[in-house]
Design a protein around this motif. Sequence first.
Motif, PDB file in Angstrom:
ATOM      1  N   UNK A 104      37.195  43.215  60.289  1.00 22.82           N
ATOM      2  CA  UNK A 104      37.043  44.920  60.919  1.00 22.82           C
ATOM      3  C   UNK A 104      38.264  45.268  61.656  1.00 22.82           C
ATOM      4  N   UNK A 105      38.688  44.372  62.429  1.00 23.89           N
ATOM      5  CA  UNK A 105      40.044  44.707  62.916  1.00 23.89           C
ATOM      6  C   UNK A 105      40.968  44.634  62.065  1.00 23.89           C
ATOM      7  N   UNK A 106      41.365  43.510  61.044  1.00 25.80           N
ATOM      8  CA  UNK A 106      41.750  44.453  59.584  1.00 25.80           C
ATOM      9  C   UNK A 106      41.729  45.989  59.050  1.00 25.80           C
ATOM     10  N   UNK A 107      40.572  45.731  58.467  1.00 23.44           N
ATOM     11  CA  UNK A 107      39.985  47.540  58.355  1.00 23.44           C
ATOM     12  C   UNK A 107      40.980  48.518  59.002  1.00 23.44           C
ATOM     13  N   UNK A 108      40.785  47.958  60.777  1.00 22.03           N
ATOM     14  CA  UNK A 108      40.911  49.571  61.489  1.00 22.03           C
ATOM     15  C   UNK A 108      41.942  49.720  60.908  1.00 22.03           C
ATOM     16  N   UNK A 109      43.036  49.287  61.459  1.00 20.32           N
ATOM     17  CA  UNK A 109      44.072  48.892  61.665  1.00 20.32           C
ATOM     18  C   UNK A 109      44.750  49.566  60.345  1.00 20.32           C
ATOM     19  N   UNK A 110      44.113  49.148  58.801  1.00 18.12           N
ATOM     20  CA  UNK A 110      45.288  49.641  57.700  1.00 18.12           C
ATOM     21  C   UNK A 110      44.557  51.296  57.663  1.00 18.12           C
ATOM     22  N   UNK A 111      43.197  51.748  57.889  1.00 20.66           N
ATOM     23  CA  UNK A 111      42.963  52.893  57.735  1.00 20.66           C
ATOM     24  C   UNK A 111      43.551  54.126  59.076  1.00 20.66           C
ATOM     25  N   UNK A 112      43.921  53.058  59.960  1.00 24.32           N
ATOM     26  CA  UNK A 112      44.293  54.129  61.652  1.00 24.32           C
ATOM     27  C   UNK A 112      46.085  54.238  60.765  1.00 24.32           C
ATOM     28  N   UNK A 113      46.443  53.893  60.092  1.00 22.10           N
ATOM     29  CA  UNK A 113      47.651  53.855  59.770  1.00 22.10           C
ATOM     30  C   UNK A 113      47.940  55.756  59.227  1.00 22.10           C
ATOM     31  N   UNK A 114      46.926  55.957  58.533  1.00 18.54           N
ATOM     32  CA  UNK A 114      47.070  57.322  58.254  1.00 18.54           C
ATOM     33  C   UNK A 114      45.547  58.223  59.552  1.00 18.54           C
ATOM     34  N   UNK A 115      45.319  57.730  59.870  1.00 16.90           N
ATOM     35  CA  UNK A 115      43.885  58.637  60.703  1.00 16.90           C
ATOM     36  C   UNK A 115      44.271  57.983  62.347  1.00 16.90           C
ATOM     37  N   UNK A 116      43.278  59.050  62.500  1.00 19.03           N
ATOM     38  CA  UNK A 116      43.301  58.670  63.596  1.00 19.03           C
ATOM     39  C   UNK A 116      44.452  59.220  65.030  1.00 19.03           C
ATOM     40  N   UNK A 145      47.746  39.764  62.726  1.00 19.68           N
ATOM     41  CA  UNK A 145      48.856  40.379  63.780  1.00 19.68           C
ATOM     42  C   UNK A 145      50.255  40.932  62.738  1.00 19.68           C
ATOM     43  N   UNK A 146      50.682  40.466  62.238  1.00 24.49           N
ATOM     44  CA  UNK A 146      52.079  40.689  61.524  1.00 24.49           C
ATOM     45  C   UNK A 146      51.146  42.206  60.632  1.00 24.49           C
ATOM     46  N   UNK A 147      50.714  42.619  60.413  1.00 23.91           N
ATOM     47  CA  UNK A 147      49.926  43.427  59.912  1.00 23.91           C
ATOM     48  C   UNK A 147      50.673  44.569  61.535  1.00 23.91           C
ATOM     49  N   UNK A 148      49.832  44.460  62.901  1.00 20.23           N
ATOM     50  CA  UNK A 148      50.779  45.572  64.003  1.00 20.23           C
ATOM     51  C   UNK A 148      51.932  45.456  63.498  1.00 20.23           C
ATOM     52  N   UNK A 149      52.281  44.524  64.123  1.00 22.91           N
ATOM     53  CA  UNK A 149      54.208  44.515  64.223  1.00 22.91           C
ATOM     54  C   UNK A 149      54.202  45.504  62.811  1.00 22.91           C
TER      55      UNK A 149
END
Length: 286
Positions: free
Chosen positions: A36-48, A93-97
């Motif tokens: 779920x954390x990974x999915x949220x990061x992906x979506x927040x790239x264009x939302x929020x 975590x690299x997706x955060x980076x």
Amino acid sequence: MFNYNTIRVEHRGPLTWVILDRPGKANALSNELLDEFSDALRRLATEGGPVIAIRGEGKGFSSGYDLEQVGKLTVLPDPVVDRERLQRNVDRYLAMWDHPKPIIAAVHGYCIAGATQMCVYADITVVADDARIGEPTVPIGGGYVAPLWVPLVGPKRAKEFAFVPGNSIDGPTAVEWGWANHSVPADQLVAVVEDLARRIAMTPPSVLRIKKLSINRAAEATGFRDAASAGAGMDALLHLSPEVLEVKEFIKRVGLKEAMAAYRVAATTPLTVSPVHTSKETPPHV
């Protein structure tokens, strides 16, 4: 709309909070939470909002990986599968980076083991003064957590942190070492992070993106990304070593809580005093 079972997503002006929401399990990083954390990061790239922050619900940030699910202690791992599992977590975590938005980690209470990896890859980390940032209590790995600290704190401090089971540092020490940016009173943590996000958001998103990218490239020139990828293989190898298997047998025999208590007492006993354990058995190699 963000609907998750183990995290919450809350929008607060220019800041979007991602809240680890398993307080009954000390916000342990389960398979579902990580997905779920990974999915949220992906979506927040264009939302929020233009800035993202991460915090934990309840008494602490996170106790680390949920050992009932992620890398079960009682199972003899397939080294190939184990290495891929470990690398998959590093990739999260690299997706955060690599994320286009600045990400702030807000740490209160406890932040243990795998949870510290998440903070390493945040762009900025703010901790509560009384937070405890800790190494795994039971020594069953060694190439996965502390090595990722090296770019932030240097090899000597990473070794000091890693060599003693359950070792930990507080908020001011985390800042002194370079692991965190700021240490603040616990009751001011959220407000400080939200104010920091407000000030960051004054910079246009496209400018923030390039600033983050350019600084990341400078860090990667020193081997930051390569070091992250190397950890999974090292840890998978260690998980099959005879001494780690002996520790796992000890855990299987006495239970995880009892094993953690035994190592915790051994680690905190003064060097001039023979260890006196509250557990019925002495940990291996102590």
